[in-house]
Scaffold this active site. Structure first.
Site, PDB file in Angstrom:
ATOM      1  N   CYS A 135       0.790  -1.236   0.000  1.00  0.00           N
ATOM      2  CA  CYS A 135       0.000   0.000   0.000  1.00  0.00           C
ATOM      3  C   CYS A 135       0.825   1.290   0.000  1.00  0.00           C
ATOM      4  O   CYS A 135       0.527   2.185  -0.802  1.00  0.00           O
ATOM      5  CB  CYS A 135      -1.020   0.025   1.139  1.00  0.00           C
ATOM      6  SG  CYS A 135      -1.037  -1.421   2.162  1.00  0.00           S
TER       7      CYS A 135
ATOM      8  N   ARG B 238       6.874 -11.048   5.691  1.00  0.00           N
ATOM      9  CA  ARG B 238       6.431 -10.742   7.057  1.00  0.00           C
ATOM     10  C   ARG B 238       7.163 -11.675   8.011  1.00  0.00           C
ATOM     11  O   ARG B 238       7.230 -12.881   7.761  1.00  0.00           O
ATOM     12  CB  ARG B 238       4.921 -10.926   7.204  1.00  0.00           C
ATOM     13  CG  ARG B 238       4.155  -9.904   6.390  1.00  0.00           C
ATOM     14  CD  ARG B 238       2.661  -9.935   6.642  1.00  0.00           C
ATOM     15  NE  ARG B 238       2.016  -9.055   5.673  1.00  0.00           N
ATOM     16  CZ  ARG B 238       0.711  -8.934   5.505  1.00  0.00           C
ATOM     17  NH1 ARG B 238      -0.123  -9.648   6.258  1.00  0.00           N
ATOM     18  NH2 ARG B 238       0.211  -8.110   4.603  1.00  0.00           N
TER      19      ARG B 238
ATOM     20  N   GLN C 149       0.701 -11.615  -2.711  1.00  0.00           N
ATOM     21  CA  GLN C 149      -0.738 -11.311  -2.760  1.00  0.00           C
ATOM     22  C   GLN C 149      -1.114 -10.955  -4.186  1.00  0.00           C
ATOM     23  O   GLN C 149      -0.286 -10.459  -4.952  1.00  0.00           O
ATOM     24  CB  GLN C 149      -1.061 -10.107  -1.872  1.00  0.00           C
ATOM     25  CG  GLN C 149      -0.892 -10.358  -0.393  1.00  0.00           C
ATOM     26  CD  GLN C 149      -1.158  -9.105   0.435  1.00  0.00           C
ATOM     27  OE1 GLN C 149      -1.318  -8.008  -0.106  1.00  0.00           O
ATOM     28  NE2 GLN C 149      -1.180  -9.275   1.741  1.00  0.00           N
TER      29      GLN C 149
ATOM     30  N   ASP D  53      -2.586  -8.412  -5.026  1.00  0.00           N
ATOM     31  CA  ASP D  53      -2.952  -7.201  -4.282  1.00  0.00           C
ATOM     32  C   ASP D  53      -3.480  -6.091  -5.190  1.00  0.00           C
ATOM     33  O   ASP D  53      -3.117  -6.010  -6.361  1.00  0.00           O
ATOM     34  CB  ASP D  53      -1.698  -6.704  -3.555  1.00  0.00           C
ATOM     35  CG  ASP D  53      -2.030  -5.817  -2.376  1.00  0.00           C
ATOM     36  OD1 ASP D  53      -3.232  -5.692  -2.053  1.00  0.00           O
ATOM     37  OD2 ASP D  53      -1.102  -5.245  -1.780  1.00  0.00           O
TER      38      ASP D  53
ATOM     39  N   HIS E  32      -4.980  -1.781  -4.855  1.00  0.00           N
ATOM     40  CA  HIS E  32      -5.444  -0.626  -4.075  1.00  0.00           C
ATOM     41  C   HIS E  32      -6.238   0.276  -4.995  1.00  0.00           C
ATOM     42  O   HIS E  32      -5.787   0.602  -6.096  1.00  0.00           O
ATOM     43  CB  HIS E  32      -4.257   0.098  -3.452  1.00  0.00           C
ATOM     44  CG  HIS E  32      -3.571  -0.747  -2.412  1.00  0.00           C
ATOM     45  ND1 HIS E  32      -2.476  -1.520  -2.689  1.00  0.00           N
ATOM     46  CD2 HIS E  32      -3.902  -0.985  -1.114  1.00  0.00           C
ATOM     47  CE1 HIS E  32      -2.133  -2.195  -1.597  1.00  0.00           C
ATOM     48  NE2 HIS E  32      -2.982  -1.901  -0.624  1.00  0.00           N
TER      49      HIS E  32
ATOM     50  N   LYS F 152     -12.379  -4.104   7.826  1.00  0.00           N
ATOM     51  CA  LYS F 152     -12.323  -4.877   6.576  1.00  0.00           C
ATOM     52  C   LYS F 152     -13.392  -5.958   6.511  1.00  0.00           C
ATOM     53  O   LYS F 152     -13.895  -6.412   7.541  1.00  0.00           O
ATOM     54  CB  LYS F 152     -10.939  -5.493   6.388  1.00  0.00           C
ATOM     55  CG  LYS F 152     -10.433  -6.318   7.563  1.00  0.00           C
ATOM     56  CD  LYS F 152      -8.917  -6.554   7.455  1.00  0.00           C
ATOM     57  CE  LYS F 152      -8.396  -7.371   8.613  1.00  0.00           C
ATOM     58  NZ  LYS F 152      -7.976  -8.705   8.336  1.00  0.00           N
TER      59      LYS F 152
ATOM     60  N   HIS G  47      -8.177  -1.381   0.058  1.00  0.00           N
ATOM     61  CA  HIS G  47      -7.177  -2.445  -0.149  1.00  0.00           C
ATOM     62  C   HIS G  47      -7.987  -3.708  -0.443  1.00  0.00           C
ATOM     63  O   HIS G  47      -8.953  -3.988   0.255  1.00  0.00           O
ATOM     64  CB  HIS G  47      -6.377  -2.740   1.121  1.00  0.00           C
ATOM     65  CG  HIS G  47      -5.771  -1.565   1.803  1.00  0.00           C
ATOM     66  ND1 HIS G  47      -4.414  -1.476   2.058  1.00  0.00           N
ATOM     67  CD2 HIS G  47      -6.319  -0.447   2.339  1.00  0.00           C
ATOM     68  CE1 HIS G  47      -4.160  -0.363   2.698  1.00  0.00           C
ATOM     69  NE2 HIS G  47      -5.301   0.286   2.898  1.00  0.00           N
TER      70      HIS G  47
HETATM   71  N1  SSA Z   1      -2.525  -4.333   2.509  1.00  0.00           N
HETATM   72  C1  SSA Z   1      -3.557  -5.309   2.508  1.00  0.00           C
HETATM   73  C2  SSA Z   1      -3.924  -5.716   1.096  1.00  0.00           C
HETATM   74  O1  SSA Z   1      -3.997  -4.607   0.225  1.00  0.00           O
HETATM   75  C3  SSA Z   1      -3.107  -6.542   3.303  1.00  0.00           C
HETATM   76  O2  SSA Z   1      -1.935  -6.865   3.301  1.00  0.00           O
HETATM   77  N2  SSA Z   1      -4.068  -7.202   3.912  1.00  0.00           N
HETATM   78  S1  SSA Z   1      -3.808  -8.541   4.804  1.00  0.00           S
HETATM   79  O3  SSA Z   1      -2.761  -8.302   5.751  1.00  0.00           O
HETATM   80  O4  SSA Z   1      -5.078  -8.920   5.344  1.00  0.00           O
HETATM   81  O5  SSA Z   1      -3.329  -9.648   3.834  1.00  0.00           O
HETATM   82  C4  SSA Z   1      -4.116 -10.023   2.708  1.00  0.00           C
HETATM   83  C5  SSA Z   1      -4.126 -11.510   2.522  1.00  0.00           C
HETATM   84  O6  SSA Z   1      -2.791 -12.019   2.432  1.00  0.00           O
HETATM   85  C6  SSA Z   1      -4.719 -12.283   3.709  1.00  0.00           C
HETATM   86  O7  SSA Z   1      -6.124 -12.305   3.619  1.00  0.00           O
HETATM   87  C7  SSA Z   1      -4.107 -13.662   3.537  1.00  0.00           C
HETATM   88  O8  SSA Z   1      -4.872 -14.431   2.637  1.00  0.00           O
HETATM   89  C8  SSA Z   1      -2.752 -13.356   2.908  1.00  0.00           C
HETATM   90  N3  SSA Z   1      -1.682 -13.460   3.931  1.00  0.00           N
HETATM   91  C9  SSA Z   1      -1.424 -12.581   4.928  1.00  0.00           C
HETATM   92  N4  SSA Z   1      -0.368 -12.998   5.661  1.00  0.00           N
HETATM   93  C10 SSA Z   1       0.031 -14.177   5.118  1.00  0.00           C
HETATM   94  C11 SSA Z   1       1.073 -15.116   5.430  1.00  0.00           C
HETATM   95  N5  SSA Z   1       1.905 -14.910   6.438  1.00  0.00           N
HETATM   96  N6  SSA Z   1       1.177 -16.233   4.665  1.00  0.00           N
HETATM   97  C12 SSA Z   1       0.342 -16.442   3.617  1.00  0.00           C
HETATM   98  N7  SSA Z   1      -0.637 -15.589   3.273  1.00  0.00           N
HETATM   99  C13 SSA Z   1      -0.798 -14.476   4.004  1.00  0.00           C
HETATM  100 ZN    ZN Z   2      -2.944  -2.719   1.203  1.00  0.00          ZN
END
Ligand code: SSA
Ligand code: ZN
Length: 452
Positions: free
Chosen positions: A129, A158, A176, A178, A180, A264, A310
Site C-alpha cells: 500500500c 512478514r 498477494q 494485491d 489498491h 475490513k 485495499h
Molecule cells: N494491505 C492489505 C492488502 O492490500 C493486506 O496486506 N491485507 S492482509 O494483511 O489482510 O493480507 C491479505 C491476505 O494475504 C490475507 O487475507 C491472507 O490471505 C494473505 N496473507 C497474509 N499474511 C500471510 C502469510 N503470512 N502467509 C500467507 N498468506 C498471508
Molecule cells: Zn494494502
C-alpha cells in the site's frame, strides 16, 4: 551497490516446521497436511530451514502458481479495470513511519541493512500500500481519473513467528494478488461491490469450493492498536456494515480484528478439518490518504482527499493454493494441472508409434525446434504433456499415469498410427475417443479457454 542483509535478531533462532517434497520422514504422523501430501506426490514445493517460511516452488508447483496469477491478471485488467504496477521491495524507514507500519507493524517487518553510506535503515515490504500511495502522489490527480486501481503481485515478507509458520498457509514470503483502489466517497460502495463480484466469480464459479466449504464473510472491526480517530473508524465500519447488509450473503462480526489502518470484510474458507482461513479481503482505509496527504482536484477545482480500498482476491497465491489442494486433493482441473496429458505408445519397439508420440508431444507443448530464429508466438497454447515410452507393459504405464493424476491419456498403437487418430481417455473414464492431432489440440484449447 546495495547489499541488503536481513536481520533476524528480533526473533529466537528458528526451529520451524518444515518438510520436503520428496522426503517427509521426520514429521510425526498426522502433522502432514493435505497440501503437503499432494506436493509429496506431485513435487510441487518444499521449504528448507535455510530460509524458514519461504517456499521453493518446484517446476510443477510454479506452473500452478503462474497459472493462478495469469488468471487473476486477466480478470483484473480486462474485466475490473486494474492497471498493474511493479514496485520496489525495500524502502527507507521514513516511508514506514509515514504509513504507520513502523509503529504498528514493526514486529512483523524484516529490517534491511546496507553499506555504511545507507544512512537510514530500510524495511522489506510486508504490504504494497505505501508504494501505491507514492505512485498516486507522483502526479496531480483529477476526479476524472478516479477510481484509480493499481494491481501488484510483488513478493511480500512478514516476520511471522516461527511457531505460527504452517505449510503454505502461513509463510514469511508470499505473493498477494494485491490491489489498491483510490476513489471518491461516492464510489466506495460500487467499488466494494465489484470486489465482492470478483470474489464470487472466483470462489463459486472457477474454483471448486463446495457449498458447505464455501466462502463466508466477516466484518473485522477496529483493533486495539490503530491509527486515526474514532469518528472516522465508526464511519468506515458503518459503510462496510451497510454494504454487507445489502449484499445478500450472510456475514458475521469479527470484533477487533481489523487492520491497524481500517476495518475490513474478510472472506474465509474452511479446510477439511473445519479450520477457517482468511483468503480474500476488502479493506476500507481513510488513514493512508491522510498520512500521505493524497488529494485530487474535484469538479469545482477544490482539492479533496481520496479513500483507499485495499483488496486481495486469492489473498495470497500461497495460501490459496493450500486451500485448493485441501479441497481437490491434487485432482487439478485441466487448466491448472501441471500434468495435463501423458502420451503412451503401446509398443515401444515400434519406431513408428514412438515417432508419432513425439510429434504429438511437440504439437501439444507448442514447441518450436531451437535450431532456427523463430520465436514462440505470444498468446500461443502450451500444454503440459509428456511421453512415457519406457519399456514397461502398457497397462503398467497407464496405471502409473492415472496415479500421477494426468488429466488425459493418449494411447498410440499400430491401428492408431495407421488411421492417424489416437485413443484419448480421461483419468475418470475408460471410454476412448479417437481423435487426430489437431482435434486433440483444439479440444485442449477449448478446455483451457473455459477454465475446465
Ligand atoms: N494491505 C492489505 C492488502 O492490500 C493486506 O496486506 N491485507 S492482509 O494483511 O489482510 O493480507 C491479505 C491476505 O494475504 C490475507 O487475507 C491472507 O490471505 C494473505 N496473507 C497474509 N499474511 C500471510 C502469510 N503470512 N502467509 C500467507 N498468506 C498471508
Ligand atoms: Zn494494502
Amino acid at each position: 551497490m546495495l547489499h541488503p542483509r536481513t536481520l533476524f535478531s528480533l526473533r529466537p533462532i528458528e526451529c520451524g516446521f518444515h518438510w520436503y517434497s520428496t522426503k517427509s520422514t521426520k514429521l510425526a504422523a498426522g502433522t502432514i497436511s493435505v497440501s503437503q501430501e499432494v506436493s509429496n506426490k506431485q513435487r510441487l514445493f518444499f521449504t528448507d530451514p535455510i530460509s524458514p517460511g519461504s517456499i521453493f516452488f518446484l517446476p510443477n508447483g510454479a506452473k500452478i502458481f503462474n497459472r493462478l496469477i495469469q488468471f487473476m491478471k486477466l480478470q483484473q485488467q480486462f474485466k475490473y479495470g486494474f492497471q498493474e504496477v511493479v514496485t520496489p521491495l525495500i524502502y527507507r524507514k521514513s516511508l514506514w513511519e509515514q504509513s504507520g507500519h513502523w509503529q504498528n507493524y514493526k514486529e512483523d517487518m524484516f529490517r534491511v541493512e546496507g553499506h555504511d553510506n545507507m544512512k537510514e535503515e530500510y524495511g522489506l515490504k510486508p504490504m504494497n500500500c505505501p508504494g501505491h500511495c507514492l505512485i498516486y502522489k507522483k502526479f496531480d490527480r483529477s476526479y476524472s481519473e478516479l477510481p484509480l486501481r493499481f494491481a501488484d503481485f510483488s513478493p511480500l515478507h512478514r516476520n511471522e513467528a516461527s511457531g505460527a509458520l504452517s505449510g503454505l498457509t502461513r509463510v514469511r514470503k508470499f505473493h498477494q494478488d494485491d490491489g489498491h483502489i483510490f476513489c471518491t466517497p461516492e464510489q466506495v460502495e460500487n467499488e466494494i461491490n465489484s470486489c465482492l463480484k470478483l470474489v464470487e466469480m472466483c470462489y463459486t464459479k472457477i474454483f471448486p469450493f463446495s457449498e458447505d466449504e464455501g466462502y463466508f464473510l466477516e466484518l473485522s472491526t477496529r483493533p486495539d492498536s490503530y491509527i486515526g480517530n474514532l469518528e472516522i473508524w465508526n464511519h468506515a465500519e458503518d459503510v462496510l456494515t451497510g454494504i454487507l447488509k445489502k449484499c445478500g450473503r450472510s456475514w458475521r462480526l469479527n470484533e477487533g480484528d481489523g487492520a491497524f489502518y481500517g476495518p475490513k470484510i474478510d472472506i474465509k474458507v474452511r479446510d477439511h478439518s473445519g479450520k477457517s482461513h482468511q483468503v480474500a479481503t476488502i479493506q476500507l482505509d481513510f488513514q493512508l490518504p491522510e498520512r500521505f496527504d493524497l488529494r485530487y482536484k474535484d469538479r469545482d477545482n477544490t482539492y479533496k482527499k481520496p479513500i483507499v480500498i485495499h483488496r486481495a482476491v486469492f489473498g495470497s497465491v500461497e495460501r490459496f493454493m493450500a486451500m485448493l489442494m485441501d479441497s481437490n486433493r491434487g485432482r487439478w482441473p485441466f487448466w491448472l494441472n501441471p500434468r495435463q496429458a501423458m502420451i503412451i505408445p503401446v509398443n515401444t519397439k515400434t519406431t513408428e508409434q514412438v515417432k508419432k508420440s513425439h510429434a504429438l508431444l511437440l504439437k501439444l507443448r507448442g514447441m518450436n525446434t531451437n535450431d532456427d530464429l523463430t520465436p514462440i508466438a505470444l498468446n500461443s497454447f502450451h500444454f503440459n504433456a509428456e511421453v512415457d515410452d519406457r519399456a514397461e507393459p502398457v497397462g503398467y504405464r497407464i496405471k502409473d499415469a492415472l496415479m500421477k493424476n494426468y488429466s488425459y491419456l493418449i494411447i498410440i498403437g499400430d491401428k492408431e498410427v495407421e488411421t492417424g487418430r489416437y485413443a484419448v481417455r480421461t483419468k475418470e473414464s475408460r471410454e476412448l475417443e479417437h481423435l487426430s492431432t489437431d482435434e486433440i489440440f483444439s479440444k485442449f484449447c477449448e478446455l483451457e479457454k473455459n477454465y475446465a
